[in-house]
Design an enzyme around this catalytic site. Structure first.
Site, PDB file in Angstrom:
ATOM      1  N   CYS A  27       1.365   5.059   7.519  1.00 37.09           N
ATOM      2  CA  CYS A  27       1.656   5.968   6.449  1.00 37.09           C
ATOM      3  C   CYS A  27       2.242   7.318   7.022  1.00 37.09           C
ATOM      4  O   CYS A  27       1.921   7.779   6.128  1.00 37.09           O
ATOM      5  CB  CYS A  27      -0.095   6.081   6.465  1.00 37.09           C
ATOM      6  SG  CYS A  27      -1.466   6.886   6.952  1.00 37.09           S
ATOM      7  N   ASP A  29       0.940   9.701   8.463  1.00 34.60           N
ATOM      8  CA  ASP A  29      -0.648  10.877   8.568  1.00 34.60           C
ATOM      9  C   ASP A  29      -0.483  11.917   9.970  1.00 34.60           C
ATOM     10  O   ASP A  29       0.195  10.441  10.762  1.00 34.60           O
ATOM     11  CB  ASP A  29      -1.587  10.822   7.528  1.00 34.60           C
ATOM     12  CG  ASP A  29      -1.868  10.459   6.672  1.00 34.60           C
ATOM     13  OD1 ASP A  29      -0.847  10.753   5.788  1.00 34.60           O
ATOM     14  OD2 ASP A  29      -2.888  10.079   5.824  1.00 34.60           O
ATOM     15  N   CYS A  52      -5.720  11.398   4.801  1.00 32.00           N
ATOM     16  CA  CYS A  52      -6.440  10.723   4.457  1.00 32.00           C
ATOM     17  C   CYS A  52      -8.023  10.521   3.847  1.00 32.00           C
ATOM     18  O   CYS A  52      -8.355  11.022   5.000  1.00 32.00           O
ATOM     19  CB  CYS A  52      -6.533   8.914   3.861  1.00 32.00           C
ATOM     20  SG  CYS A  52      -6.972   8.324   4.724  1.00 32.00           S
ATOM     21  N   CYS A  96      -6.899   4.490   9.374  1.00 32.84           N
ATOM     22  CA  CYS A  96      -7.625   5.822   9.620  1.00 32.84           C
ATOM     23  C   CYS A  96      -8.120   5.952  10.497  1.00 32.84           C
ATOM     24  O   CYS A  96      -8.046   6.642  10.924  1.00 32.84           O
ATOM     25  CB  CYS A  96      -7.836   5.756   8.019  1.00 32.84           C
ATOM     26  SG  CYS A  96      -6.794   4.878   6.834  1.00 32.84           S
TER      27      CYS A  96
HETATM   28 FE1  FES Z   1      -3.161   7.805   6.296  1.00 26.71          FE
HETATM   29 FE2  FES Z   1      -5.774   7.157   5.814  1.00 26.71          FE
HETATM   30  S1  FES Z   1      -3.819   6.516   4.740  1.00 26.71           S
HETATM   31  S2  FES Z   1      -4.815   7.384   7.657  1.00 26.71           S
END
Ligand code: FES
Length: 119
Positions: A27, A29, A52, A96
């Site tokens: 994602c 992140d 998230c 995640c």
């Molecule tokens: Fe990216 Fe959870 S959606 S860490």
């Protein structure tokens, strides 16, 4: 949910002994974990995440799990331990929790490398 609403140990440690940063390929992140080490144990631990809610909750949980553990014990904390401690995560959110475990392990490896350089 509780860890999502009230995350523990958020922030930075400016003079951290080890810092681990990982990005999530799924994602995009990012997560950074800072550790302070005393007598081979994690004396203090904090995290910062651009992720998230599940990433926040798992980071919060992993800091609680890792605090006070020896480095070897902390290296053994797995993604599954984190997810289990949170009472399970939906499959779509499992990636995640990878972030938190990987960042913790990266911070410990960074600390070990720093120490070799000091020696
Ligand atoms: Fe990216 Fe959870 S959606 S860490």
């Amino acid at each position: 949910m509780e860890h999502f609403r009230n995350p523990r140990n958020v922030g930075e440690i400016p003079d951290a002994d080890g810092v681990g940063s990982v990005g999530n390929p799924v994602c995009g992140d990012m997560m950074t974990i800072y550790i302070k080490v005393e007598e081979n144990r994690i004396a203090d631990i904090r995290f910062k995440t651009f992720g998230c809610g599940a990433a926040v909750a798992t980071s919060s949980m992993i800091t609680e799990l890792a605090k006070g553990k020896t480095l070897d014990e902390a290296m053994k904390i797995t993604r599954k331990d984190v997810a289990d401690s949170l009472g399970g995560l939906p499959p779509i959110k499992m990636h995640c929790s990878n972030l938190a475990a990987d960042a913790l392990h990266a911070a410990i490896e960074a600390y070990r490398k720093n120490k070799e350089v000091d020696r």
